[in-house]
Design an enzyme around this catalytic site. Structure first.
Site, PDB file in Angstrom:
ATOM      1  N   GLU A   1       0.852  -1.192   0.000  1.00 45.39           N
ATOM      2  CA  GLU A   1       0.000   0.000   0.000  1.00 45.39           C
ATOM      3  C   GLU A   1       0.885   1.238   0.000  1.00 45.39           C
ATOM      4  O   GLU A   1       2.008   1.216   0.521  1.00 45.39           O
ATOM      5  CB  GLU A   1      -0.888  -0.032   1.256  1.00 45.39           C
ATOM      6  CG  GLU A   1      -1.730   1.226   1.441  1.00 45.39           C
ATOM      7  CD  GLU A   1      -2.794   1.098   2.529  1.00 45.39           C
ATOM      8  OE1 GLU A   1      -2.869   0.051   3.193  1.00 45.39           O
ATOM      9  OE2 GLU A   1      -3.557   2.070   2.694  1.00 45.39           O
TER      10      GLU A   1
ATOM     11  N   ASN B   1      -6.603   1.666   3.066  1.00 44.79           N
ATOM     12  CA  ASN B   1      -7.273   2.931   3.310  1.00 44.79           C
ATOM     13  C   ASN B   1      -6.865   3.984   2.277  1.00 44.79           C
ATOM     14  O   ASN B   1      -7.655   4.866   1.935  1.00 44.79           O
ATOM     15  CB  ASN B   1      -6.935   3.438   4.719  1.00 44.79           C
ATOM     16  CG  ASN B   1      -7.444   2.508   5.801  1.00 44.79           C
ATOM     17  OD1 ASN B   1      -8.357   1.707   5.572  1.00 44.79           O
ATOM     18  ND2 ASN B   1      -6.874   2.591   6.997  1.00 44.79           N
TER      19      ASN B   1
ATOM     20  N   ASN C   1     -12.254  -0.574  -0.441  1.00 45.96           N
ATOM     21  CA  ASN C   1     -11.569  -1.138   0.725  1.00 45.96           C
ATOM     22  C   ASN C   1     -12.303  -0.758   2.002  1.00 45.96           C
ATOM     23  O   ASN C   1     -12.615   0.421   2.214  1.00 45.96           O
ATOM     24  CB  ASN C   1     -10.139  -0.585   0.806  1.00 45.96           C
ATOM     25  CG  ASN C   1      -9.417  -1.052   2.065  1.00 45.96           C
ATOM     26  OD1 ASN C   1      -9.090  -2.231   2.180  1.00 45.96           O
ATOM     27  ND2 ASN C   1      -9.197  -0.151   3.009  1.00 45.96           N
ATOM     28  N   GLU C   2     -12.588  -1.731   2.833  1.00 44.34           N
ATOM     29  CA  GLU C   2     -13.148  -1.522   4.181  1.00 44.34           C
ATOM     30  C   GLU C   2     -14.176  -0.395   4.210  1.00 44.34           C
ATOM     31  O   GLU C   2     -14.083   0.523   5.035  1.00 44.34           O
ATOM     32  CB  GLU C   2     -12.015  -1.262   5.187  1.00 44.34           C
ATOM     33  CG  GLU C   2     -11.125  -2.451   5.377  1.00 44.34           C
ATOM     34  CD  GLU C   2     -10.141  -2.341   6.551  1.00 44.34           C
ATOM     35  OE1 GLU C   2      -9.965  -1.247   7.097  1.00 44.34           O
ATOM     36  OE2 GLU C   2      -9.556  -3.375   6.908  1.00 44.34           O
TER      37      GLU C   2
ATOM     38  N   TYR D   1      -6.766  -8.708  11.920  1.00 43.05           N
ATOM     39  CA  TYR D   1      -5.467  -8.463  12.547  1.00 43.05           C
ATOM     40  C   TYR D   1      -5.556  -8.950  13.987  1.00 43.05           C
ATOM     41  O   TYR D   1      -6.413  -8.483  14.742  1.00 43.05           O
ATOM     42  CB  TYR D   1      -5.122  -6.967  12.521  1.00 43.05           C
ATOM     43  CG  TYR D   1      -4.896  -6.443  11.118  1.00 43.05           C
ATOM     44  CD1 TYR D   1      -3.683  -6.652  10.476  1.00 43.05           C
ATOM     45  CD2 TYR D   1      -5.906  -5.767  10.430  1.00 43.05           C
ATOM     46  CE1 TYR D   1      -3.462  -6.182   9.186  1.00 43.05           C
ATOM     47  CE2 TYR D   1      -5.702  -5.297   9.133  1.00 43.05           C
ATOM     48  CZ  TYR D   1      -4.473  -5.509   8.515  1.00 43.05           C
ATOM     49  OH  TYR D   1      -4.256  -5.053   7.244  1.00 43.05           O
TER      50      TYR D   1
ATOM     51  N   GLU E   1      -6.641  -9.097   3.738  1.00 40.89           N
ATOM     52  CA  GLU E   1      -5.741  -8.500   4.745  1.00 40.89           C
ATOM     53  C   GLU E   1      -5.740  -9.420   5.955  1.00 40.89           C
ATOM     54  O   GLU E   1      -6.790  -9.635   6.571  1.00 40.89           O
ATOM     55  CB  GLU E   1      -6.189  -7.092   5.167  1.00 40.89           C
ATOM     56  CG  GLU E   1      -5.992  -6.047   4.092  1.00 40.89           C
ATOM     57  CD  GLU E   1      -6.273  -4.622   4.570  1.00 40.89           C
ATOM     58  OE1 GLU E   1      -6.061  -4.333   5.769  1.00 40.89           O
ATOM     59  OE2 GLU E   1      -6.697  -3.810   3.734  1.00 40.89           O
TER      60      GLU E   1
ATOM     61  N   GLN F   1       1.285  -6.423   5.663  1.00 42.62           N
ATOM     62  CA  GLN F   1       1.635  -6.107   4.284  1.00 42.62           C
ATOM     63  C   GLN F   1       3.001  -6.717   3.997  1.00 42.62           C
ATOM     64  O   GLN F   1       3.393  -7.598   4.744  1.00 42.62           O
ATOM     65  CB  GLN F   1       1.619  -4.606   4.099  1.00 42.62           C
ATOM     66  CG  GLN F   1       0.222  -4.030   4.376  1.00 42.62           C
ATOM     67  CD  GLN F   1       0.001  -2.610   3.884  1.00 42.62           C
ATOM     68  OE1 GLN F   1       0.820  -2.022   3.196  1.00 42.62           O
ATOM     69  NE2 GLN F   1      -1.141  -2.041   4.266  1.00 42.62           N
TER      70      GLN F   1
HETATM   71  O1  AHR Z   1      -3.039  -2.740   6.371  1.00 46.00           O
HETATM   72  C1  AHR Z   1      -3.182  -1.537   7.068  1.00 46.00           C
HETATM   73  C2  AHR Z   1      -4.606  -0.993   6.986  1.00 46.00           C
HETATM   74  O2  AHR Z   1      -5.459  -1.845   7.693  1.00 46.00           O
HETATM   75  C3  AHR Z   1      -5.204  -0.947   5.618  1.00 46.00           C
HETATM   76  O3  AHR Z   1      -4.880   0.209   4.924  1.00 46.00           O
HETATM   77  C4  AHR Z   1      -6.674  -0.975   5.910  1.00 46.00           C
HETATM   78  O4  AHR Z   1      -7.416  -1.548   4.883  1.00 46.00           O
HETATM   79  C5  AHR Z   1      -6.768  -1.737   7.211  1.00 46.00           C
HETATM   80  O5  AHR Z   1      -7.564  -1.072   8.134  1.00 46.00           O
END
Ligand code: AHR
Length: 515
Positions: free
Chosen positions: A27, A72, A172-173, A244, A292, A351
């Site tokens: 990203e 993001n 995205n999100e 995450y 992700e 990432q």
């Molecule tokens: O990977 C970091 C961020 O985590 C990404 O930009 C977003 O999609 C997520 O909230």
């Protein structure tokens, strides 16, 4: 601990891993692109500014698909800013990461880098500040051969052949309040449907992923997927998931258990997608793009680790340093993905470089491997094949996992966590059976007895483990090999049986050759 019995049979498979399961993500965020994969002037940089030392580590990891440009970031991105003569590209404020985007790297550079690395590109379109029109224009710019304004613009920029990008993310999100121009499920569903239609009208060969929830903890989880798929079902192939893991509480047993919530998340999204199909009496199956996933918490809620004042270029943000227990939880996530290979047919480690990443770089200096580099390498290189069903008879423990990252601040109960988390992958062509095994007991070695039904004679080809008496041990630029896999010695095979002893708190990979 009492003996842990595992049974599997060569005839009973969950499914075969799709090549796209082993993807990653870059990203425009911190030093992921700038100073990460791209650093003109670095001693190892090629004529295009691509760091060859980073590329060499990326090749070791062997990711198969790469998501770009966000994250993001994409929700405020004008793709046109990143193409054409570099000297004329605008500098812009990036509101996602509060930095200055120089646009020295854009879509065409990304494609060049992917081709060099032998990786399939995955592009996300901006459905935040922009919409279907910009999305279909980007598809035309990238994939249309020639003879239209946008395809000829790409050719004028120096890329004569179409990029032939197949896999696209519809934003995205979009459920997240932190997202630039976040939407309700109905608002997003409508926009995603219309974007999908026109993108596919430009190129019928596209495969599209609608945004699912940013995490299982989101208040709208479930309802979001249902509504979004009601709108997009006929036009998309995938729904996305993001996770995450964290250890905010310093509760390592709960942290190592938390990857089991990834299994629940996957199974819940499959159920919702199939319910939407059932309401339509449709045999179509929406696949899951887990685009992700990682461990991320130290640099997540601490604002200084996330944002630097003064709109800097490529600030060192989200530079999470991973320790041994992170690598173990990460290995557990790999097992969750493998064990759902029938429905998760794309996934991206978030990432790749510097920002929450397995690879770190020093500006002007070397690149080095974080602890999580190793389980990803094992997963990616050895996880390809038929994932077999495993029956695990194992003692369990109870845990409570805190996931305070979203609107719901709550503990998830995990009443019966097996100490062993396991996946078994049969590579028919290579004549190999590979076991990926996490021992979640912090104190005790795990004695494992496995019967591999249908395989008449197994032999140990290689056996590795990653563990350390200090679960907080990390790699650093000064000591980049402090944590790395070592041989697992206590393994024996005879006939169709394997006996092994897995060290306490360890990630293990046992590769068996098949007679
Ligand atoms: O990977 C970091 C961020 O985590 C990404 O930009 C977003 O999609 C997520 O909230």
């Amino acid at each position: 601990m009492r003996n842990v019995e595992v049974r599997l049979h060569r005839d009973f498979a969950i499914g075969s891993t799709h090549p796209r399961l082993f993807g990653a993500f870059i990203e425009h965020l911190g030093r992921c692109i700038y100073g990460g994969i791209f650093e003109p002037g670095h001693p190892t940089a090629d004529a295009k500014g691509f760091r060859q030392d980073v590329l060499s580590l990326v090749r070791d990891l062997a990711p198969t698909i790469m998501r770009y440009p966000g994250g993001n970031f994409v929700s405020g991105y004008n793709w046109e800013d990143g193409v054409g003569p570099v000297g004329k590209r605008p500098r812009r404020l990036d509101l996602a990461w509060m930095s200055t985007e120089t646009n020295q790297f854009g879509t065409n550079e990304f494609i060049d880098w992917c081709r060099l690395a032998g990786i399939e590109p995955m592009l996300a379109v901006n459905l935040g500040t922009r919409g279907p029109d910009a999305a279909r224009n980007l598809v035309e710019y990238c994939n249309h051969p020639s003879g239209t304004a946008l395809s000829d613009l790409r050719r004028a920029h120096g890329w004569l052949e179409p990029h032939a990008i197949k896999f696209w993310c519809l934003g995205n999100e979009m459920d997240g309040p932190w997202q630039i121009e976040a939407k309700t499920a109905a608002e997003y569903g409508r926009v995603a449907c219309e974007a999908a239609k026109v993108m596919k009208w430009v190129d019928r060969g596209l495969e599209l992923a609608a945004c699912g929830s940013s995490g299982r903890r989101m208040r709208t989880f479930g309802q979001w997927e249902d509504t979004v798929l009601e709108h997009t079902f006929d036009h998309v192939e995938f729904i996305s998931l993001h996770t995450y893991l964290n250890n905010y509480d310093g509760d390592t047993p709960a942290f190592l258990a938390s990857c089991d919530l990834m299994d629940s998340f996957i199974e819940e999204v499959v159920a919702i997608a199939d319910a939407v199909a059932a309401r339509r009496r449709s045999s179509k199956r929406i696949m899951l793009s887990f685009d992700e996933w990682n461990v991320w918490y130290r640099t997540r809620r601490d604002r200084r680790a996330r944002v630097r004042a003064g709109w800097p270029e490529a600030p060192p943000i989200l530079e999470e340093i991973y320790n041994v227990e992170d690598a173990l939880a990460f290995g557990g996530m790999c097992v969750s993905l493998l064990n759902h290979a029938d429905r998760v047919t794309a996934a991206c480690l978030a990432q790749l470089v510097n920002a929450i990443a397995p690879i770190m770089t020093e500006t002007g200096g070397p690149a080095w491997r974080q602890t999580i580099f190793w389980p990803f390498l094992h997963f990616s290189r050895l996880g390809r094949g038929r994932v077999l069903r495993t029956h695990v008879d194992c003692p369990t423990y109870a845990a409570r996992y805190n996931d305070p990252n979203g609107p719901i601040d709550e503990y998830f109960p995990l009443p019966a966590v097996p100490y062993l988390k396991l996946a078994a992958v049969h590579d028919e062509n290579g004549g190999l059976l590979t076991l990926f095994a996490l021992n979640r007991s912090l104190e005790e070695p795990l004695p494992l007895s496995l019967q591999a039904g249908g395989f008449h004679k197994i032999a140990v080809k290689q056996a590795m483990q990653l563990s350390d008496p200090d679960l907080k041990a990390v790699n650093t630029k000064g000591d980049p090999d402090r944590v790395r896999p070592a041989a697992l010695s206590a393994v024996e095979a005879a006939g169709d049986r394997l006996e092994a002893t897995l060290p306490p708190a360890s990630w293990n990979v046992i590769q068996l050759s098949l007679a």
